[in-house]
Design an enzyme around this catalytic site. Sequence first.
Site, short mmCIF file in Angstrom:
data_model
loop_
_atom_site.label_atom_id
_atom_site.label_comp_id
_atom_site.label_asym_id
_atom_site.label_seq_id
_atom_site.Cartn_x
_atom_site.Cartn_y
_atom_site.Cartn_z
N TYR A 1 34.36 27.73 52.17
CA TYR A 1 34.48 28.84 51.22
C TYR A 1 34.77 30.14 51.96
N LYS B 1 38.11 32.61 51.89
CA LYS B 1 38.08 34.04 51.50
C LYS B 1 38.65 34.89 52.64
N PHE C 1 30.97 35.28 36.56
CA PHE C 1 29.78 36.14 36.63
C PHE C 1 30.12 37.62 36.89
N LEU D 1 21.36 30.68 43.96
CA LEU D 1 19.91 30.65 44.18
C LEU D 1 19.09 31.32 43.06
N GLY E 1 25.92 23.80 58.87
CA GLY E 1 26.57 25.08 59.25
C GLY E 1 26.02 26.27 58.50
N ILE F 1 45.75 31.60 38.18
CA ILE F 1 46.34 32.63 39.06
C ILE F 1 47.46 32.04 39.92
N THR G 1 33.97 38.85 50.33
CA THR G 1 32.56 38.57 50.61
C THR G 1 32.16 38.92 52.04
N ASP G 2 30.87 39.17 52.22
CA ASP G 2 30.36 39.40 53.58
C ASP G 2 30.37 38.11 54.41
N GLU G 3 30.53 36.97 53.73
CA GLU G 3 30.49 35.69 54.46
C GLU G 3 31.64 35.55 55.43
N ALA H 1 38.10 32.92 41.81
CA ALA H 1 37.91 32.17 43.06
C ALA H 1 37.03 30.97 42.79
N ARG I 1 22.00 23.25 54.32
CA ARG I 1 23.45 23.07 54.37
C ARG I 1 23.89 22.83 55.81
N ALA J 1 35.88 30.63 54.94
CA ALA J 1 37.18 30.61 55.63
C ALA J 1 38.32 30.88 54.64
P1 NAD Z 1 32.28 32.74 39.58
O1 NAD Z 1 32.38 31.41 40.24
O2 NAD Z 1 31.13 33.05 38.70
O3 NAD Z 1 33.61 33.01 38.71
C1 NAD Z 1 34.88 32.68 39.16
C2 NAD Z 1 35.84 32.82 37.98
O4 NAD Z 1 37.17 32.53 38.44
C3 NAD Z 1 35.55 31.83 36.84
O5 NAD Z 1 35.60 32.49 35.60
C4 NAD Z 1 36.68 30.82 36.95
O6 NAD Z 1 37.03 30.22 35.71
C5 NAD Z 1 37.81 31.67 37.50
N1 NAD Z 1 38.82 30.90 38.22
C6 NAD Z 1 38.63 29.97 39.19
N2 NAD Z 1 39.81 29.47 39.59
C7 NAD Z 1 40.77 30.09 38.87
C8 NAD Z 1 42.18 30.02 38.84
N3 NAD Z 1 42.87 29.19 39.64
N4 NAD Z 1 42.86 30.83 38.00
C9 NAD Z 1 42.19 31.68 37.17
N5 NAD Z 1 40.84 31.78 37.15
C10 NAD Z 1 40.15 31.00 37.98
O7 NAD Z 1 32.42 33.80 40.76
P2 NAD Z 1 31.65 35.18 40.97
O8 NAD Z 1 30.32 34.90 41.52
O9 NAD Z 1 31.79 35.98 39.75
O10 NAD Z 1 32.53 35.80 42.13
C11 NAD Z 1 33.67 36.59 41.84
C12 NAD Z 1 34.36 36.99 43.13
O11 NAD Z 1 33.44 37.70 43.94
C13 NAD Z 1 34.83 35.81 43.97
O12 NAD Z 1 36.07 36.13 44.53
C14 NAD Z 1 33.78 35.65 45.04
O13 NAD Z 1 34.32 35.12 46.23
C15 NAD Z 1 33.36 37.10 45.23
N6 NAD Z 1 31.98 37.30 45.69
C16 NAD Z 1 30.94 36.81 44.96
C17 NAD Z 1 29.62 37.07 45.39
C18 NAD Z 1 28.42 36.58 44.61
O14 NAD Z 1 27.30 36.84 45.05
N7 NAD Z 1 28.57 35.93 43.49
C19 NAD Z 1 29.41 37.80 46.55
C20 NAD Z 1 30.51 38.22 47.30
C21 NAD Z 1 31.80 38.00 46.83
O1 DAU Z 2 27.09 36.68 50.59
C1 DAU Z 2 27.99 36.63 49.53
C2 DAU Z 2 28.06 35.24 48.98
O2 DAU Z 2 26.85 35.01 48.29
C3 DAU Z 2 29.25 35.02 48.05
O3 DAU Z 2 30.43 35.17 48.74
C4 DAU Z 2 29.19 33.65 47.39
O4 DAU Z 2 30.22 33.53 46.41
C5 DAU Z 2 27.85 33.49 46.72
O5 DAU Z 2 27.75 32.17 46.21
C6 DAU Z 2 26.72 33.75 47.70
O6 DAU Z 2 26.69 32.75 48.73
P1 DAU Z 2 25.31 32.18 49.30
O7 DAU Z 2 25.58 30.87 49.89
O8 DAU Z 2 24.61 33.18 50.13
O9 DAU Z 2 24.50 32.08 47.89
P2 DAU Z 2 23.58 30.94 47.29
O10 DAU Z 2 22.96 31.51 46.07
O11 DAU Z 2 24.31 29.65 47.15
O12 DAU Z 2 22.48 30.77 48.41
C7 DAU Z 2 21.68 31.87 48.84
C8 DAU Z 2 20.69 31.37 49.87
O13 DAU Z 2 19.77 30.49 49.22
C9 DAU Z 2 21.32 30.55 50.99
O14 DAU Z 2 20.60 30.80 52.20
C10 DAU Z 2 21.11 29.12 50.60
C11 DAU Z 2 19.79 29.19 49.82
N1 DAU Z 2 19.68 28.20 48.72
C12 DAU Z 2 20.69 28.09 47.83
C13 DAU Z 2 20.60 27.19 46.79
C14 DAU Z 2 21.73 27.02 45.80
C15 DAU Z 2 18.51 27.47 48.61
O15 DAU Z 2 17.56 27.63 49.41
N2 DAU Z 2 18.40 26.60 47.58
C16 DAU Z 2 19.41 26.39 46.68
O16 DAU Z 2 19.27 25.52 45.77
#
Ligand code: NAD
Ligand code: DAU
Length: 373
Positions: free
Chosen positions: A161, A165, A16, A201, A308, A64, A135-137, A87, A306, A163
């Site tokens: 996750y 990161k 993404f 979400l 935790g 990677i 991530t902020d997590e 990741a 979830r 932990a």
């Molecule tokens: P995503 O899950 O959409 O994409 C992850 C990508 O990594 C995929 O294309 C997958 O094929 C690739 N990948 C996984 N394992 C691999 C490996 N061993 N070698 C090579 N490629 C591999 O993730 P995203 O939402 O785009 O997140 C990208 C980064 O940003 C991550 O490091 C995530 O922790 C961080 N992040 C995401 C969010 C969010 O809201 N999505 C927020 C904070 C931080």
């Molecule tokens: O904060 C950054 C993080 O944001 C990233 O590091 C992660 O990669 C990314 O997946 C995201 O984590 P969250 O757990 O916050 O995102 P998610 O979209 O899974 O969930 C957002 C909120 O919505 C959370 O409080 C759980 C809730 N949720 C999630 C899903 C999937 C629901 O209520 N229903 C759902 O079906």
Amino acid sequence: MSLPHLHLLVTGGAGFIGANFARAFLTNDPATRVVILDALTYAGNLANLEGIDEDRCVFVRGDIRDTPLVCDLLRQHSIRALVHFAAESHVDRSILGPDLFVETNIVGTHSLLKAARLVWLEEQPGAHRFHHVSTDEVYGSLELRAPAFSESSPVRPNSPYAASKAASDHLVRAYHETFGLDAVITNCSNNYGPYQLPEKLVPLLIVNCLLGERLPLYGDGLHVRDWLHVQDHCQAIALAMRVGVAGETYNIGGENERTSLEILRLIVSEIDHAFERDPSLSEKYPHCPAATGKSCAELVAFVRDRPGADRRYALDISKARRELGYAPRAAAGPAFESAFRGTVRWYIEHDAWWKSVMDGQYREWVALNYKNR
Ligand code: NAD
Ligand code: DAU
């Protein structure tokens, strides 16, 4: 730092954020070439890269954790900078199966660090940059009225996750301190925007509305996240690549805290109105409640939370504002609402994309995740 014409390695560039980043970087910087390294796990999709300038972008399917492959790519393509997105990124998946998170996020990041150290510090010393996307997590959960996390907040990850990161952040920092690797870390909040797999979400709720499936809200739906448009995140990374100081960490947020319930309401209202404006949507999505004049709100289901679960995340972005010149364009207020509604419309228009990424493997996992909720 000065990296005049970049040959940039983007790990996880078929996911993404990585795909949005590669797209934006190639558009904004005509002198750049990008090599994407992606294993194409369930989360990676070449469809995310459709329309990208192929003359300036090389795609390599690989892991990677394959250190020799990474070394070869750095050498072959004269790469002096990388942005590391690859990741395992979904919290729910880390609860059901943490092992892969340790493998990909910790061992995988360490593999990249080893390759960068060998090629950039030992074989060909000179300007380089290792940008680690985190991530902020890693900071854990905030009380409702507590001040937002700053870069010096304690690291207290709660999910496997988070932990994994946090561990990867520590390794990156250690390679800077111990070996002198030029590394920067950004910790960002919840991204939304095009090409996000509908397991997170926002796209999950949009797609389920359109398909007439239930909208699962965990717990009481009042968990708070800071919502960041993916383009704002990409802009921040590009700034940190250019002016971020080696060894530093920058928090990147959208200054836009919302509960899951508020997010759901925005989605429902945008979809209900879209169907009122455009009657042809009823033919395209006959199972959506709005197709028969009802509201998608009828699909809401409060389900088991979830274990935790983190109640709230919020980021203090004053350091990134001050030192990088970062400012989220889609910050709280009308700018956020407009960017968010634009995202909902993107999914309404791009059903071919989300249908293509929701394959059998994806559906199997969704069934498992929501089975006992
Ligand atoms: P995503 O899950 O959409 O994409 C992850 C990508 O990594 C995929 O294309 C997958 O094929 C690739 N990948 C996984 N394992 C691999 C490996 N061993 N070698 C090579 N490629 C591999 O993730 P995203 O939402 O785009 O997140 C990208 C980064 O940003 C991550 O490091 C995530 O922790 C961080 N992040 C995401 C969010 C969010 O809201 N999505 C927020 C904070 C931080
Ligand atoms: O904060 C950054 C993080 O944001 C990233 O590091 C992660 O990669 C990314 O997946 C995201 O984590 P969250 O757990 O916050 O995102 P998610 O979209 O899974 O969930 C957002 C909120 O919505 C959370 O409080 C759980 C809730 N949720 C999630 C899903 C999937 C629901 O209520 N229903 C759902 O079906």
